[in-house]
Motif scaffolding. Structure first.
Motif, PDB file in Angstrom:
ATOM      1  N   ASP A  75       0.833  -1.217   0.000  1.00 48.04           N
ATOM      2  CA  ASP A  75       0.000   0.000   0.000  1.00 48.04           C
ATOM      3  C   ASP A  75       0.859   1.254   0.000  1.00 48.04           C
ATOM      4  O   ASP A  75       0.527   2.256  -0.653  1.00 48.04           O
ATOM      5  CB  ASP A  75      -0.926  -0.005   1.217  1.00 48.04           C
ATOM      6  CG  ASP A  75      -2.009  -1.069   1.132  1.00 48.04           C
ATOM      7  OD1 ASP A  75      -2.243  -1.601   0.025  1.00 48.04           O
ATOM      8  OD2 ASP A  75      -2.621  -1.376   2.181  1.00 48.04           O
ATOM      9  N   TYR A  77       3.955   1.650  -1.231  1.00 45.83           N
ATOM     10  CA  TYR A  77       4.502   1.856  -2.575  1.00 45.83           C
ATOM     11  C   TYR A  77       3.422   2.386  -3.524  1.00 45.83           C
ATOM     12  O   TYR A  77       3.677   3.267  -4.345  1.00 45.83           O
ATOM     13  CB  TYR A  77       5.058   0.535  -3.123  1.00 45.83           C
ATOM     14  CG  TYR A  77       6.306   0.015  -2.446  1.00 45.83           C
ATOM     15  CD1 TYR A  77       7.418   0.823  -2.238  1.00 45.83           C
ATOM     16  CD2 TYR A  77       6.386  -1.311  -2.022  1.00 45.83           C
ATOM     17  CE1 TYR A  77       8.564   0.328  -1.636  1.00 45.83           C
ATOM     18  CE2 TYR A  77       7.530  -1.814  -1.420  1.00 45.83           C
ATOM     19  CZ  TYR A  77       8.618  -0.991  -1.227  1.00 45.83           C
ATOM     20  OH  TYR A  77       9.758  -1.477  -0.628  1.00 45.83           O
ATOM     21  N   GLU A  78       2.234   1.830  -3.402  1.00 46.94           N
ATOM     22  CA  GLU A  78       1.150   2.222  -4.309  1.00 46.94           C
ATOM     23  C   GLU A  78       0.751   3.675  -4.098  1.00 46.94           C
ATOM     24  O   GLU A  78       0.510   4.413  -5.064  1.00 46.94           O
ATOM     25  CB  GLU A  78      -0.055   1.299  -4.099  1.00 46.94           C
ATOM     26  CG  GLU A  78      -1.114   1.426  -5.172  1.00 46.94           C
ATOM     27  CD  GLU A  78      -2.112   0.301  -5.109  1.00 46.94           C
ATOM     28  OE1 GLU A  78      -2.308  -0.376  -6.134  1.00 46.94           O
ATOM     29  OE2 GLU A  78      -2.702   0.077  -4.023  1.00 46.94           O
ATOM     30  N   LYS A  79       0.672   4.100  -2.844  1.00 49.31           N
ATOM     31  CA  LYS A  79       0.316   5.497  -2.557  1.00 49.31           C
ATOM     32  C   LYS A  79       1.361   6.454  -3.105  1.00 49.31           C
ATOM     33  O   LYS A  79       1.048   7.604  -3.435  1.00 49.31           O
ATOM     34  CB  LYS A  79       0.159   5.691  -1.048  1.00 49.31           C
ATOM     35  CG  LYS A  79      -1.098   5.043  -0.485  1.00 49.31           C
ATOM     36  CD  LYS A  79      -1.119   5.091   1.035  1.00 49.31           C
ATOM     37  CE  LYS A  79      -2.326   4.350   1.593  1.00 49.31           C
ATOM     38  NZ  LYS A  79      -2.291   4.288   3.074  1.00 49.31           N
ATOM     39  N   MET A  80       2.601   5.993  -3.199  1.00 47.95           N
ATOM     40  CA  MET A  80       3.657   6.821  -3.784  1.00 47.95           C
ATOM     41  C   MET A  80       3.641   6.794  -5.308  1.00 47.95           C
ATOM     42  O   MET A  80       4.418   7.508  -5.949  1.00 47.95           O
ATOM     43  CB  MET A  80       5.031   6.351  -3.285  1.00 47.95           C
ATOM     44  CG  MET A  80       5.314   6.670  -1.834  1.00 47.95           C
ATOM     45  SD  MET A  80       7.036   6.296  -1.399  1.00 47.95           S
ATOM     46  CE  MET A  80       7.920   7.547  -2.348  1.00 47.95           C
ATOM     47  N   GLY A  81       2.773   5.952  -5.880  1.00 48.75           N
ATOM     48  CA  GLY A  81       2.712   5.831  -7.333  1.00 48.75           C
ATOM     49  C   GLY A  81       3.782   4.932  -7.902  1.00 48.75           C
ATOM     50  O   GLY A  81       4.115   5.026  -9.091  1.00 48.75           O
ATOM     51  N   HIS A  82       4.294   4.006  -7.065  1.00 47.56           N
ATOM     52  CA  HIS A  82       5.407   3.157  -7.493  1.00 47.56           C
ATOM     53  C   HIS A  82       5.135   1.671  -7.275  1.00 47.56           C
ATOM     54  O   HIS A  82       6.041   0.913  -6.935  1.00 47.56           O
ATOM     55  CB  HIS A  82       6.685   3.560  -6.756  1.00 47.56           C
ATOM     56  CG  HIS A  82       7.244   4.872  -7.192  1.00 47.56           C
ATOM     57  ND1 HIS A  82       7.804   5.059  -8.431  1.00 47.56           N
ATOM     58  CD2 HIS A  82       7.288   6.076  -6.555  1.00 47.56           C
ATOM     59  CE1 HIS A  82       8.192   6.324  -8.549  1.00 47.56           C
ATOM     60  NE2 HIS A  82       7.887   6.952  -7.425  1.00 47.56           N
ATOM     61  N   TYR A  83       3.887   1.269  -7.496  1.00 47.75           N
ATOM     62  CA  TYR A  83       3.574  -0.152  -7.346  1.00 47.75           C
ATOM     63  C   TYR A  83       2.627  -0.591  -8.447  1.00 47.75           C
ATOM     64  O   TYR A  83       1.576   0.016  -8.669  1.00 47.75           O
ATOM     65  CB  TYR A  83       2.926  -0.435  -5.984  1.00 47.75           C
ATOM     66  CG  TYR A  83       2.787  -1.909  -5.667  1.00 47.75           C
ATOM     67  CD1 TYR A  83       3.903  -2.711  -5.516  1.00 47.75           C
ATOM     68  CD2 TYR A  83       1.522  -2.489  -5.522  1.00 47.75           C
ATOM     69  CE1 TYR A  83       3.781  -4.066  -5.222  1.00 47.75           C
ATOM     70  CE2 TYR A  83       1.392  -3.840  -5.222  1.00 47.75           C
ATOM     71  CZ  TYR A  83       2.525  -4.629  -5.068  1.00 47.75           C
ATOM     72  OH  TYR A  83       2.403  -5.960  -4.781  1.00 47.75           O
ATOM     73  N   SER A  84       3.011  -1.639  -9.151  1.00 47.28           N
ATOM     74  CA  SER A  84       2.154  -2.249 -10.158  1.00 47.28           C
ATOM     75  C   SER A  84       1.524  -3.496  -9.551  1.00 47.28           C
ATOM     76  O   SER A  84       2.167  -4.538  -9.438  1.00 47.28           O
ATOM     77  CB  SER A  84       2.962  -2.615 -11.406  1.00 47.28           C
ATOM     78  OG  SER A  84       2.162  -3.289 -12.339  1.00 47.28           O
ATOM     79  N   LYS A 159      13.425   8.968  -3.570  1.00 43.62           N
ATOM     80  CA  LYS A 159      12.353   9.942  -3.394  1.00 43.62           C
ATOM     81  C   LYS A 159      12.078  10.222  -1.914  1.00 43.62           C
ATOM     82  O   LYS A 159      11.816  11.363  -1.526  1.00 43.62           O
ATOM     83  CB  LYS A 159      11.077   9.450  -4.078  1.00 43.62           C
ATOM     84  CG  LYS A 159      11.110   9.560  -5.600  1.00 43.62           C
ATOM     85  CD  LYS A 159       9.802   9.145  -6.232  1.00 43.62           C
ATOM     86  CE  LYS A 159       8.703  10.159  -5.966  1.00 43.62           C
ATOM     87  NZ  LYS A 159       7.480   9.854  -6.763  1.00 43.62           N
TER      88      LYS A 159
END
Length: 853
Positions: A75, A77-84, A159
């Protein structure tokens, strides 16, 4: 670059990896500032595991903490825009029934711990991943949340550091290795570098592969080892050309072959246009001590990327080509393939928490990308609040005994865990073959002669049953079932159930040498224990008694359980083998923080313990004590401690029972143990394996086990262990404890469940081990209480005296109804259970008359 500072609140050693960057981020989120991060190379790292990691995440572990940290990290990573979140498959090949069973077991754990994994057919797997040969597999597990950190975890680390610097909370210094740690009066005070020495209140070691070298500066070691992990690349693979994707298809794990495979997306992306195939050596893991890792510039690709010879992995690679033929169709990219170093550990858990040697020095080492942000949050919360929202006993660096931090032990155990990173499936009762025979009771040779079936805990060899007693299997054949399923029977000895029944009919002795024992002495020893313990310790009335009690944390939840012997000049804490080292360290820290004058000594190896229990325990013990009348009920009250003499040896007898029968724990000097054992055996008393004590009778008596049934996510009232009155003296967690006491009811209660039908779909009676989720029969969903905690079996064993499989599980209040029918799953198959008791509810001798007889 700014001038190198002379002082900071926190120095992070190893800022450039995903762990160090995550720790910095979460400390700042918790309100910290004045943080300095250093790294021996670039920031983000260009030499650590983060620099080459495969960066994929699966939430398929069999423990709550690992599932929590992985799901949190996904979650994050995804919130940072870095998870597929592209999903992932784990396949079981045709003929590999053990792997298929393991996938089903992972679905059980997923239900228990909140992941979304499920079993799918071979055809569904082929649909999701067209590159695999459908006829090669019998089925698969699908994890819809599995995915890839994109473009790299290295990017995320960069980042996080940039954001922390821009916020003015962090100063980062690349190419600044730690040369030494500065300490004073048992606390870390700074870090020495070639840029200068920086003083600090706290130092956090996130140095990954090099973590042991930093620990050595503090005079200690970490039980971790870097190990080679072959990563090979094949291409060109142009399926996703022009898409801009970092990955186009779901992840694929072929763990029966100790391997995985993924595509690297569009050829124009970071590492695109290839198929990556990774493998974990199963037969001869290649470990390297961090002192032998090459420096930057000495290695072809980098210090953590060692050269790979394709021939070394050709056999599993050929098997992989059977499953995914495309590997044989593409070209091997030799220049890009390598052995990537990652870390394995002695017990499967990372080294987290405060140093055992230096206060203020913290470790976060041996953490994979899938857990980086989650573990970073745990360390930050731990440093900030003194606790974490998820119980962290399994990762706490304080959990280790001294011998477990010796270099040979670390190498042996890490070699063994490295062999099992992917394959074979690890049984919940799986014993280690290395690092054995370290601690043996004084009567170990006698147990060998009896044909002891030994397992190990805390270094102690413990016989779970004895071949010499197998004649009892005929006597109790109708009460001791055969376990037809191999998994249920693995690392279990049927004779132990027969021993339990014979003990309850007569008498038996059990080797309890594994007890961890600590002496607390000094002017303030009672004050320390009064503050730490929920039960009353002080006062003249407790002298000469054994007091079962608990340590709570600041939230009033259960941190530890043990027995305190209140002696004239000291308190002796008798603890479990696995919990003892952690509690010992904790007590020393609390005493220091409160300025108390105490001496706390580990005396585990100075003493040994034998339990004697059964309806004839008093009668048999009277045969060998110097004063038989002293054992009479009126002379020796329950829970009292008295000195007795056996075979000319002074023994401390404690009238208590963890097996629901009349009897005593006999505590004595280690060197006196053999004489006492021999005297008991000469009196005709049978030796009983520890299985009865640790599992089967414990569950029949509804007795709780620390770090299984008791932990920091539940309070004493939910565990139904709170005393009728709260003591007047202050103790840690008291305010919260009183708050919970005032509730009309608790959000959950620890309940006893029994399986009403244990026969599986093939007609085989099952005897479960491991984690079983508890489900609502109407919805099929795992029970979740008002605080979001999920229900699963915290302990489970077959009780031969009751004749049923018995489990303990926390149930939401609305489900705490005796007689209520619920479901559990075991290997993804549903079984009915019944709530047999709410809270403490023994099924065997429910009135507890036998121990007090």
């Amino acid at each position: 670059m700014s001038a190198f500072p002379e002082k900071a609140k926190v120095v992070i050693v190893g800022l450039g990896g995903i762990v160090g960057a995550s720790v910095a981020h979460h400390l700042i989120e918790n309100g910290w500032d004045d943080i300095v991060g250093i790294d021996k190379s670039g920031i983000p790292t260009d030499i650590g595991s983060t620099a080459h990691a495969s960066d994929f995440c699966y939430a398929t572990s069999h423990d709550l903490l690992s599932c929590w940290t992985t799901m949190y990290s996904m979650d994050f990573y995804e919130k940072m825009g870095h998870y597929s979140r592209i999903g992932g498959l784990e396949v079981a090949r045709v003929g590999d029934d053990e792997r298929m069973a393991e996938l089903r077991r992972r679905v059980d754990s997923g239900r228990a711990f909140g992941t979304n994994v499920r079993i799918i057919s071979a055809a569904e797997a082929k649909e999701k991943f067209p590159l695999l040969e459908e006829d090669q597999i019998q089925g698969a597990m699908w994890d819809p949340d599995a995915g890839l950190v994109v473009p790299r975890s290295q990017t995320v680390a960069g980042k996080l550091v940039d954001a922390a610097e821009k916020a003015g909370k962090l100063r980062a210094f690349a190419n600044t290795p730690a040369l030494d740690l500065i300490s004073e009066n048992g606390s870390v005070t700074g870090v020495k570098t070639h840029r200068g020495t920086i003083m600090a209140d706290h130092v956090v070691v996130c140095a990954g592969l090099w973590g042991r070298l930093i620990a050595d500066m503090a005079g200690e070691d970490l039980p971790v080892m870097p190990v080679d992990h072959p990563l090979t690349f094949f291409g060109p693979y142009t399926e996703f050309e022009g898409t801009g994707l970092e990955i186009g298809r779901p992840l694929l794990r072929d763990q029966g072959n100790s391997a995985y495979l993924r595509d690297t997306g569009d050829p124009k992306t970071t590492e695109g246009g290839q198929i990556e195939w990774g493998y974990y050596y199963e037969k001869e893991p290649r470990m390297v001590h961090p002192r032998d890792i090459l420096e930057k510039g000495q290695a072809r690709l980098g210090p953590s990327m060692r050269d790979l010879v394709l021939e070394d992995v050709i056999e599993p690679l050929e098997r992989a080509m059977e499953l995914t033929p495309i590997l044989g169709e593409l070209g091997f990219n030799e220049s890009h393939s390598f052995n990537g170093l990652l870390q394995t550990t002695t017990d499967g858990g990372p080294s987290m928490g405060e140093s055992r040697k230096l206060r203020g020095l913290w470790y976060a080492v041996a953490i994979w990308v899938k857990d980086g942000p989650g573990m970073g949050k745990l360390i930050a919360d731990w440093m900030t609040y003194g606790r974490t929202e998820i119980d962290h006993h399994g990762i706490d660096y304080a959990r280790f005994n001294d011998f477990q931090l010796e270099e040979k032990f670390i190498e042996d155990r890490c070699w063994e865990t490295a062999k099992k990173i992917y394959n074979p499936p690890v049984h919940p009762r799986e014993p280690f073959s290395k690092g054995r025979g370290i601690r043996r009771s004084p009567f170990y040779d006698r147990e060998v002669e009896l044909g002891g079936y030994f397992m190990e805990l805390g270094g102690w060899e413990r016989a779970h049953g004895y071949a010499a007693n197998e004649h009892l299997l005929e006597k109790y054949a109708d009460q001791v079932p055969l376990r037809e399923n191999e998994w249920d029977n693995r690392h279990f000895w049927r004779v132990s159930n027969a021993e339990q029944l014979e003990m309850s009919a007569d008498c038996g002795i059990i080797n309890l040498s594994h007890f961890h024992i600590t002496d607390i002495e000094g002017p303030d020893h009672v004050a320390l224990m009064e503050w730490l313990c929920a039960a009353k310790i002080g006062g003249d009335g407790t002298v000469g008694k054994g007091i079962y009690t608990h340590m709570l944390d600041d939230e009033g939840n259960v941190r530890a359980d043990f027995t305190v012997f209140r002696m004239e000049d000291r308190c002796r804490l008798v603890n479990g083998a696995d919990a003892g080292p952690r509690d010992l360290t904790y007590m020393r820290r609390v005493a220091q923080d409160r300025g108390l004058d105490v001496t706390i000594t580990d005396v585990t190896e100075d003493y040994t313990t034998i339990g004697i229990w059964g309806p004839n325990a008093r009668e048999n013990l009277k045969k060998i004590v110097a004063d038989p009348d002293a054992l009479d009920k009126e002379n020796f009250p329950f829970a009292a401690i008295r000195p007795v003499e056996i075979a000319g040896k002074t023994v401390t007898a404690f009238r208590i029972s963890y097996v629901g029968e009349q009897g005593w724990e006999l505590h004595m000097r280690y060197e006196d143990g053999l004489a006492v054992w021999d005297a008991l055996r000469a009196a005709g008393v049978m030796a009983v394996g520890v299985e009865t004590y640790a599992n089967s009778r414990r569950l029949e008596k509804s007795l709780r086990l620390q770090n299984a049934d008791l932990h920091t996510q539940y309070n004493l009232y939910e565990a139904d262990l709170a005393r009728p009155k709260v003591k007047e003296a202050d103790f840690r967690g008291k305010d919260k404890h009183l708050e919970y006491r005032a509730r009309d009811h608790q959000p959950a209660m620890l309940c006893t469940l029994v399986m009403t039908d244990n026969v599986d779909s093939t007609g085989v009676a099952r005897y479960p081990v491991g984690t079983l989720p508890v489900l609502d029969p109407e919805t099929g969903e795992t029970l979740i209480d008002a605080l979001g905690r999920r229900s699963y079996a915290t302990s489970i064993a077959f009780g031969p005296s009751i004749g049923k499989n018995i489990a303990l599980a926390y149930l939401p209040w609305d489900y705490c109804q005796q007689g209520r029918k619920l479901n559990v799953t075991y290997f993804d198959e549903v079984y009915e259970v019944e709530v047999a008791g709410i809270g403490y509810a023994p099924l065997y001798d429910p009135e507890n008359l036998k121990p007090r007889s």
